[in-house]
Motif scaffolding. Structure first.
Motif, PDB file in Angstrom:
ATOM      1  N   THR A 154       0.878  -1.252   0.018  1.00 51.30           N
ATOM      2  CA  THR A 154      -0.094  -0.093  -0.067  1.00 51.30           C
ATOM      3  C   THR A 154       0.957   1.217   0.019  1.00 51.30           C
ATOM      4  OG1 THR A 154      -1.661  -1.397   1.136  1.00 51.30           O
ATOM      5  CG2 THR A 154      -1.776   1.277   1.175  1.00 51.30           C
ATOM      6  N   LYS A 183       2.087   1.790  -3.391  1.00 52.22           N
ATOM      7  CA  LYS A 183       1.143   2.476  -4.540  1.00 52.22           C
ATOM      8  C   LYS A 183       0.681   3.757  -4.074  1.00 52.22           C
ATOM      9  CE  LYS A 183      -1.895  -0.995  -3.571  1.00 52.22           C
ATOM     10  NZ  LYS A 183      -2.925  -1.953  -3.797  1.00 52.22           N
ATOM     11  N   GLU A 184       0.778   4.170  -2.825  1.00 46.49           N
ATOM     12  CA  GLU A 184       0.237   5.470  -2.236  1.00 46.49           C
ATOM     13  C   GLU A 184       1.320   6.643  -2.600  1.00 46.49           C
ATOM     14  OE1 GLU A 184      -2.477   6.612  -1.167  1.00 46.49           O
ATOM     15  OE2 GLU A 184      -3.799   4.793  -1.434  1.00 46.49           O
ATOM     16  N   THR A 185       2.675   6.394  -2.450  1.00 42.97           N
ATOM     17  CA  THR A 185       3.471   7.290  -2.562  1.00 42.97           C
ATOM     18  C   THR A 185       4.475   7.139  -4.061  1.00 42.97           C
ATOM     19  OG1 THR A 185       5.446   5.551  -1.402  1.00 42.97           O
ATOM     20  CG2 THR A 185       4.046   7.174   0.046  1.00 42.97           C
ATOM     21  N   TRP A 213       1.926   9.352   3.665  1.00 41.00           N
ATOM     22  CA  TRP A 213       2.615   8.195   3.635  1.00 41.00           C
ATOM     23  C   TRP A 213       4.150   8.144   3.764  1.00 41.00           C
ATOM     24  CZ3 TRP A 213       0.972   3.186   4.412  1.00 41.00           C
ATOM     25  CH2 TRP A 213      -0.534   2.830   4.226  1.00 41.00           C
TER      26      TRP A 213
END
Length: 365
Positions: free
Chosen positions: A189, A192-194, A327
């Motif tokens: 995750t 994907k977020e950063t 994140w």
């Protein structure tokens, strides 16, 4: 250890079979709880076996292999589960998918087979094993410290558990397990977020730090034993190695914050995890060296401290992200975690035993 580990392996294998009989959430939780309790005995029993079967100069590699093969087994299990449930085709061979119940049955069988073979073949004392020859016994007894087999009384246990070196071992295990669990939970995750990677790519990149754990643990065992053979110093081989390896890992994770490319960032983080694992076997071997006849319960307590860190960390990550909505700050958190583990080793003297002076004080009390 022979009887206990045989019992534990049989119990967790039967629980694995029991998953196929669950009828609801409560029964699932009950079987999972028993399953976890049985598996919790693996490390204390294994540590007690290493303490008896290996001299001090050979324990680091065995300790590194112990941790690495646990990670390797977990990765292999996940891979085989995916193949079994989805099915696969290899050249002209086509394997049809199987039910999830069949997966649990297949995973239970090796454990039952191992329990039978181990219980029949293994012996707690090397002298009782028919395959151990005199030359091997001399090697096993080489550099083994002669210690009392007496177990501390109630007061003795209290005095041992007030020792700084014990709590530093517990604390470094807490921080190291908290750092590791990030890669088994939130890391895909995070990528994907950063870094904007796809789900498939995040899964592939997540395998790199986990692979670094496996390779680093084995290399760390070789390195620590090598240092001990060359220097004869417990402080150089067992203490300085984790101090510098864990601090270096913190630096790598901190620097990854400033790298926008996903692959480069993961490679740097994986390098840090590999270096951190070079000092990983120190925790196991120092506990074995210092605990003596109390290896199993104290090692179990240290493992519990690690499980506590692994249980708390995912919630801390979730709370940090919810509070900051950033994140990237997670990297600062884990850099701090590995730095804290390094600091614990600064105050952890690998020399002596946990019972030094305990028996005398217990008698006086």
């Amino acid at each position: 250890p022979r009887r206990a580990l045989t019992l534990y392996a049989t119990l967790w294998s039967l629980c694995c079979l029991g998953f196929t009989l669950t009828s609801g959430f409560k029964s699932l939780v009950l079987i999972q709880t028993i399953f976890g309790m049985a598996q919790a005995g693996i490390f204390p029993c294994s540590a007690a076996i290493l303490a008896t079967w290996l001299p001090t100069s050979r324990r680091a590699l065995a300790s590194g292999l112990l941790g690495s093969f646990m990670s390797l087994g977990g990765a292999l299990g996940s891979f085989l589960t995916g193949l079994a449930i989805s099915g696969f085709t290899w050249e002209s061979l086509e394997i049809a998918p199987i039910s999830w119940q069949s997966v649990f049955i297949l995973f239970a069988l090796p454990g039952l087979l191992w329990a039978v073979c181990f219980g029949y073949w293994f012996r707690d004392n090397p002298r009782s094993h028919r395959s151990v020859n005199p030359a091997e016994l001399r090697c096993i007894n080489d550099n083994q410290e002669v210690r009392s087999t007496a177990t501390p009384g109630c007061v003795g246990w209290i005095m041992m558990l007030l020792r700084l070196d014990i709590w530093m071992l517990f604390s470094q295990q807490f921080f190291r397990a908290a750092g590791y669990i990030f890669f088994a939970t939130w890391f895909p995750t995070f990528l994907k977020e950063t870094r904007g990677v796809s789900t498939a790519m995040s899964g592939a990149l997540t395998a790199l730090p986990l692979l670094a754990v496996v390779v680093g643990g084995m290399c760390g065992g070789v390195w620590i034993d090598f240092l001990y053979h060359r220097t004869g110093s417990l402080r150089i081989s067992r203490q300085l190695t984790p101090i510098f390896s864990l601090a270096s890992c913190a630096v790598c994770i901190f620097l990854a914050y400033f790298i926008s490319d996903a692959k480069s960032a993961v490679l740097l983080i994986s390098l840090g995890i590999f270096v951190a694992q070079l000092g990983g076997p120190s925790a196991y071997v120092v506990m074995i060296d210092k605990a003596g006849p109390n290896t199993a319960p104290l090692f179990g307590a240290m493992n519990m401290a690690g499980n506590l860190g692994a249980a708390i960390c995912p919630s801390v990550v979730g709370g940090l992200v919810a509070w900051s909505n950033n994140w990237n700050l997670v990297l600062f958190l884990f850099a701090g975690i590995y730095l804290a583990a390094s600091v614990c080793w600064v105050f952890l003297d690998p020399r002596g035993t946990f019972t030094d002076g305990v028996q005398d004080k217990s008698m006086q009390a």
